[in-house]
Design a protein around this motif. Sequence first.
Motif, PDB file in Angstrom:
ATOM      1  N   UNK A 118       0.850  -1.175   0.000  1.00 40.81           N
ATOM      2  CA  UNK A 118       0.000   0.000   0.000  1.00 40.81           C
ATOM      3  C   UNK A 118       0.891   1.232   0.000  1.00 40.81           C
ATOM      4  N   UNK A 119       0.649   2.137  -0.928  1.00 41.12           N
ATOM      5  CA  UNK A 119       1.437   3.360  -1.006  1.00 41.12           C
ATOM      6  C   UNK A 119       0.523   4.491  -1.454  1.00 41.12           C
ATOM      7  N   UNK A 120       0.026   5.262  -0.492  1.00 36.89           N
ATOM      8  CA  UNK A 120      -0.930   6.309  -0.812  1.00 36.89           C
ATOM      9  C   UNK A 120      -0.271   7.537  -1.417  1.00 36.89           C
ATOM     10  N   UNK A 121       1.050   7.507  -1.581  1.00 39.48           N
ATOM     11  CA  UNK A 121       1.708   8.558  -2.343  1.00 39.48           C
ATOM     12  C   UNK A 121       1.594   8.270  -3.845  1.00 39.48           C
ATOM     13  N   UNK A 122       1.262   7.017  -4.193  1.00 44.12           N
ATOM     14  CA  UNK A 122       1.138   6.619  -5.596  1.00 44.12           C
ATOM     15  C   UNK A 122      -0.317   6.523  -6.021  1.00 44.12           C
ATOM     16  N   UNK A 123      -1.134   5.856  -5.190  1.00 43.10           N
ATOM     17  CA  UNK A 123      -2.553   5.721  -5.516  1.00 43.10           C
ATOM     18  C   UNK A 123      -3.379   5.712  -4.240  1.00 43.10           C
ATOM     19  N   UNK A 124      -4.616   6.222  -4.360  1.00 45.67           N
ATOM     20  CA  UNK A 124      -5.480   6.314  -3.184  1.00 45.67           C
ATOM     21  C   UNK A 124      -6.899   5.828  -3.474  1.00 45.67           C
ATOM     22  N   UNK A 125      -7.043   4.986  -4.462  1.00 43.60           N
ATOM     23  CA  UNK A 125      -8.380   4.488  -4.784  1.00 43.60           C
ATOM     24  C   UNK A 125      -8.695   3.223  -3.999  1.00 43.60           C
ATOM     25  N   UNK A 126      -9.957   2.819  -4.050  1.00 41.04           N
ATOM     26  CA  UNK A 126     -10.399   1.576  -3.424  1.00 41.04           C
ATOM     27  C   UNK A 126     -11.004   0.698  -4.516  1.00 41.04           C
ATOM     28  N   UNK A 127     -10.798  -0.614  -4.407  1.00 40.29           N
ATOM     29  CA  UNK A 127     -11.203  -1.518  -5.479  1.00 40.29           C
ATOM     30  C   UNK A 127     -11.907  -2.760  -4.954  1.00 40.29           C
TER      31      UNK A 127
END
Length: 208
Positions: free
Chosen positions: A61-70
């Motif tokens: 998990x890296x919220x500096x790269x992506x912050x979506x939910x799937x």
Amino acid sequence: MPYQWPTATEWLNQIAAPFYQQGYMVLEQAIPADLCWALYQDVQQQSLKTAGVGRQGQHQLDQQIRRDQTCWLSPDNPVQQQYLQLMQLLQQDMNQRCFLGLIDFEAHYARYQQGDFYQKHLDAFVGRSNRVLSSVCYLNTLEQGGELVIYDEQDQQISKIQPKAGTLVIFESCRFPHEVLPATQTRYSIAGWFRHNTSIQGWIDPAI
């Protein structure tokens, strides 16, 4: 209020030609309005989880790269199955017209809440993935924010697509870097990948 637009009867014909010429295409109102509305209702009933980046042991998990939910689509869900069947028709058509050798399709719901984004990336790398075509289908409309930006091999912007319910985007997975700009309101879509063989020189390409 349910979506309303004419059912496209020649949508397959409208996809192959621009894709063959430029490697990507954007088609509005590509899926039936009633199906798009049903998917929009369905995604809001699902339990979506924070998405990660990387494959196998590198997944994190890296919220500096992506912050979506799937949440991955399943043929056991009747509404999701309708979409998967529609993409199967597209897969067959692209194989016949463009000789791509596609044998599989995987997809997940994606939710971008206010401020969520996905930095520029490639969905596949030449020789290291079995993903051939990437797809995005928008389930709701945003007036601004949450745009999909597609770049060419020279990192020049070639398309900026505003989320609009029913719009389908298709592009070559290993050719076009792309990003999702920060959303200003909740954005729902289906991200999918058409694939060929399940392994390359013994290297398995699992789902993210």
